[in-house]
Design an enzyme around this catalytic site. Structure first.
Site, mmCIF file in Angstrom:
data_model
loop_
_atom_site.group_PDB
_atom_site.id
_atom_site.type_symbol
_atom_site.label_atom_id
_atom_site.label_comp_id
_atom_site.label_asym_id
_atom_site.label_seq_id
_atom_site.Cartn_x
_atom_site.Cartn_y
_atom_site.Cartn_z
ATOM 1 C CB CYS A 142 -1.233 -3.627 42.190
ATOM 2 S SG CYS A 142 -2.158 -2.092 41.947
ATOM 3 C CG HIS A 243 33.958 -19.301 74.582
ATOM 4 N ND1 HIS A 243 33.793 -20.434 75.339
ATOM 5 C CD2 HIS A 243 32.814 -19.165 73.870
ATOM 6 C CE1 HIS A 243 32.608 -20.956 75.115
ATOM 7 N NE2 HIS A 243 31.981 -20.210 74.223
ATOM 8 C CB CYS A 299 1.291 -6.650 71.421
ATOM 9 S SG CYS A 299 1.187 -8.448 71.338
#
Length: 732
Positions: A142, A243, A299
């Protein structure tokens, strides 16, 4: 002598007499009691009752007969007492030593199996490894599955399945035993740590995962990726490709235009609430990690799994717990924030109704506190003394004293609460609400060219009306937020004849306004689309019946509706001998003046155009017959008799008066209008087409009749489309 006296004394005879005393039950043996013997006997008795009775020991051999010469009592007493006490002490020590072992064995027998909290299966302890961070234990399978799931979902750091303690990386490595997955876990942990650094910048190259930690690079925003083989240059502020000679906003708009996806409704690449698929994808405002969310009105409080940033899905800003209680327009549930109209109405409602609401709250709170506090205190004291065995007099005295003190203190508490709470609420309503709205651009209040304050309502959800078209014509604007078609474009040009046409815009979301006019702006067409924004176009074709046409498109660049454009030479189109096109820069000032509009259906537009064409031909024939034979066939039909053609068209400025619909005058009275102090530039020498009411009787009368060639170029309107037809235009 002495021996005889000793033998005859009564004491010596009583000690050494051989005959037993009949009153003594014991055989003359005495035992001394101590604390040790008493407690050891009681302990042996308790153990005998708790332990199962064992088989009785075999009978002991009879004690040997006493020696013939009895020893003195003082000398024989200690050995007699030690004989029974030594075996008891040894047995007690053995029982104490064996007690903890038996208890541990019993406990160990009960804890042989451990229940896994994930799969609820009882397993042996060796299959439930211990963790370094917390005492909780789960089965190995697990835990391994849990770790794989958490890492694949990028939910790091990983916590214990039963508590909030973070698992140690050493435990994770031992449990997984998977190097690729462990490498992924370490990469996610590194990304999460770097995302919390405000100066960390990730390389925007698609195949690069390199980060640059740039401290103090805000003034020099050009960064270079130092990874070998990448060397990508990017901006520190917008975190995108470098840029040069552009601001971040200009580069962002250019990228949005290049990445725009043209769908059926021409929805651009944006974060709009109405565009995009149901599964909307947006980047995290802190780390720019893309997050997908169903656009189902669920939500809107989102948490980034990479950097842990909490942000609002509607406004894409980092938020606090009070974000949805502020007047930002964002709702906890829903697909889109409030519109500007709703924000302004809410703001006005709070500003006007705040004094009434606060007074009402204070008027209710003061009596409630004065009466409620003593009642609450009395009930609490009564419930406290109810279960105790106290006298009734004492209980009543305590209740009476507590209620009396609360009656004295409750007015003070109410006054302090109201005195502090009312100023806080007033400061919130008149301070926080307007500032937050105006800071977010949602207040809609702006100055109207020095003429006062103007409140702009957002009418995005409603259909396009004539008033909206007129506002767009009078107040065109071009801004940096025109990525999705927010710009209202106004283009005008001239043609030899006045006419009206219907032209469907190239975009389904655009309301296209088109008109053909002879040297003037003669009309506008309102063709409403389904889109949210509108674009205003007024187009014209300057042409001769047998010559090619030149088109001039003028874009609106100022709020005064002054347009500038480069157009083909209008002179060459009017001069048959000079067919070369020469560029010239013209400026047209558009001023609104009232006239009349009427609405006709789209199905009858073509018939009305033919009727106007026939009327114009008759008027042209009548004017040609009465004006003399001074003109030639190639001369323009509206050439003035007192000036040359080139001087008339090239050297004079034209003043164009655009009519205003009477149906929306009342709507425009409350809005910002054009300045009336702009001088009209008229031409006394050049002839211009006038109506029947014009001062010059020799000028031909035109009522919006298009030329045949111009009529062929017009797009036919769709069925049921409402068209504006101009009845009268006055050009000075």
């Amino acid at each position: 002598m002495g021996s005889e006296k000793d033998s005859e004394s009564p004491r010596s005879t009583s000690l050494h007499a051989a005959a037993p005393d009949p009153k003594c039950r014991s055989g003359g043996r005495r035992r001394r009691l101590t604390f040790h013997s008493v407690f050891s006997a009681s302990a042996r008795g308790r153990r005998a009752r708790t332990k199962p009775q064992a088989e009785p020991p075999p009978p002991a051999a009879p004690p040997p007969p006493p020696p013939p010469a009895p020893a003195p009592v003082e000398a024989q007493a200690p050995p007699v007492e030690a004989l029974p006490s030594e075996p008891a002490a040894e047995a007690e020590a053995e029982a104490v030593a064996a007690g903890p072992e038996e208890d541990e064995a019993a406990e160990g027998g009960g804890a042989e199996e451990v229940e896994c909290p994930l799969c609820l299966v009882r397993l042996p302890p060796e299959r439930a490894p211990r963790l370094l961070s917390c005492p909780h234990r789960s089965c190995r399978d697990c835990l391994r599955h849990y770790l794989r799931l958490e890492i694949s979902e990028s939910r790091v750091p990983i916590s214990c399945p039963e508590c909030s303690e973070r698992l140690n990386p050493h435990d994770i490595r031992l449990l997984l035993a998977d190097p690729p997955l462990m490498h992924k876990y370490e990469e996610f942990m590194l990304r999460r740590y770097l995302a919390s650094d405000p100066d960390c910048r990730w390389c925007p190259a698609p195949d690069c995962g390199y980060a640059v930690i740039a401290y103090g690079c805000a003034s020099c925003p050009k960064l270079t990726c130092e990874r070998e083989g990448c060397q990508t240059e990017f901006c520190y502020h917008c975190k995108q490709i470098w840029h040069p000679n552009q601001t971040c906003d200009m580069a962002r708009q250019q990228r949005a235009q290049t990445l725009r996806v043209r769908t059926k409704h021409t929805s651009g690449l944006s974060y709009g609430q109405e565009s995009g698929p149901a599964d909307d994808i947006k980047p995290c405002p802190r780390c720019s990690a893309y997050i997908i969310k169903m656009n189902d009105g669920s939500c809107n409080h989102m948490t980034c799994a990479v950097c842990g940033c909490e942000f609002c899905w509607l406004c894409m800003k980092e938020i606090s717990d009070l974000h949805y209680l502020s007047p930002s327009g964002c709702t906890f549930w829903g697909k889109k924030p409030w519109s500007r109209k709703k924000k302004i109405l809410w703001q006005l409602g709070t500003l006007i109704g705040a004094p009434v609401g606060i007074s009402l709250i204070a008027g209710i709170a003061i009596p409630a506190m004065v009466i409620g506090i003593p009642v609450y205190v009395g009930r609490k004291i009564h419930s406290r003394y109810e279960g105790r065995k106290t006298s009734k007099h004492k209980r009543n005295l305590a209740i009476t004293g507590g209620v009396t003190l609360s009656v004295i203190a409750s007015p003070v508490i109410a006054a302090v609460s109201v005195g502090i709470g009312v100023p806080i609420m007033l400061a919130y309503v008149y301070g926080v609400v307007p500032i937050s709205l105006c800071r977010g651009g949602g207040c809609g209040v702006s100055t109207a060219n020095g003429k006062g304050v103007k409140i702009e309502f957002d009418e995005d959800d409603g259909p396009i009306t004539v008033a909206d078209a007129w506002r767009a014509l009078k107040n065109p604007s071009i801004g940096e937020s025109s990525i999705e078609g927010l710009t209202s474009v106004l283009s005008t040009s001239g043609s030899p004849t006045d006419g009206l046409s219907v032209m469907q815009g190239p975009y389904s979301e655009t309301a296209s306004f088109a008109a053909l006019s002879g040297g003037t702006l003669s009309g506008g067409i309102l063709s409403s689309g389904k889109g949210k924004y509108s674009r205003l176009e007024v187009q014209a074709d300057v042409q001769k019946e047998i010559f090619p046409k030149d088109t001039a498109s003028l874009g609106a660049i100022s709020d005064s509706a002054s347009t500038r454009a480069m157009a083909g030479s209008i002179i060459s189109s009017y001069n048959p001998q000079d067919r070369e096109c020469n560029n010239m820069e013209i400026q047209v000032d558009i001023e609104a003046k009232p006239s009349h509009y009427q609405l006709v259906s789209g199905s009858s537009t073509e018939d009305s155009l033919h009727v106007h064409a026939q009327v114009a031909e008759k008027e042209e024939e009548g004017n040609g017959a009465g004006g003399g034979s001074g003109g030639s066939e190639d001369d323009p039909p509206y050439k003035h008799q007192s000036c040359e053609q080139k001087d008339c068209l090239a050297s004079k400025a034209w003043d164009i008066s655009l009519a205003q619909p009477e149906s929306i005058r009342s709507d425009l009275e409350s809005s910002d209008t054009q300045s009336d102090d702009v001088p009209d530039i008229t031409s006394d020498e050049c002839g211009s087409p006038r109506s029947h009411a014009a001062a010059c009787p020799s000028t031909p009368q035109v009522h919006g009749a298009p030329s045949p060639s111009a009529h062929k170029n017009l797009a036919a309107p769709a069925e049921g489309q409402t068209v504006l037809k101009s009845e009268e235009y006055e050009v000075e």
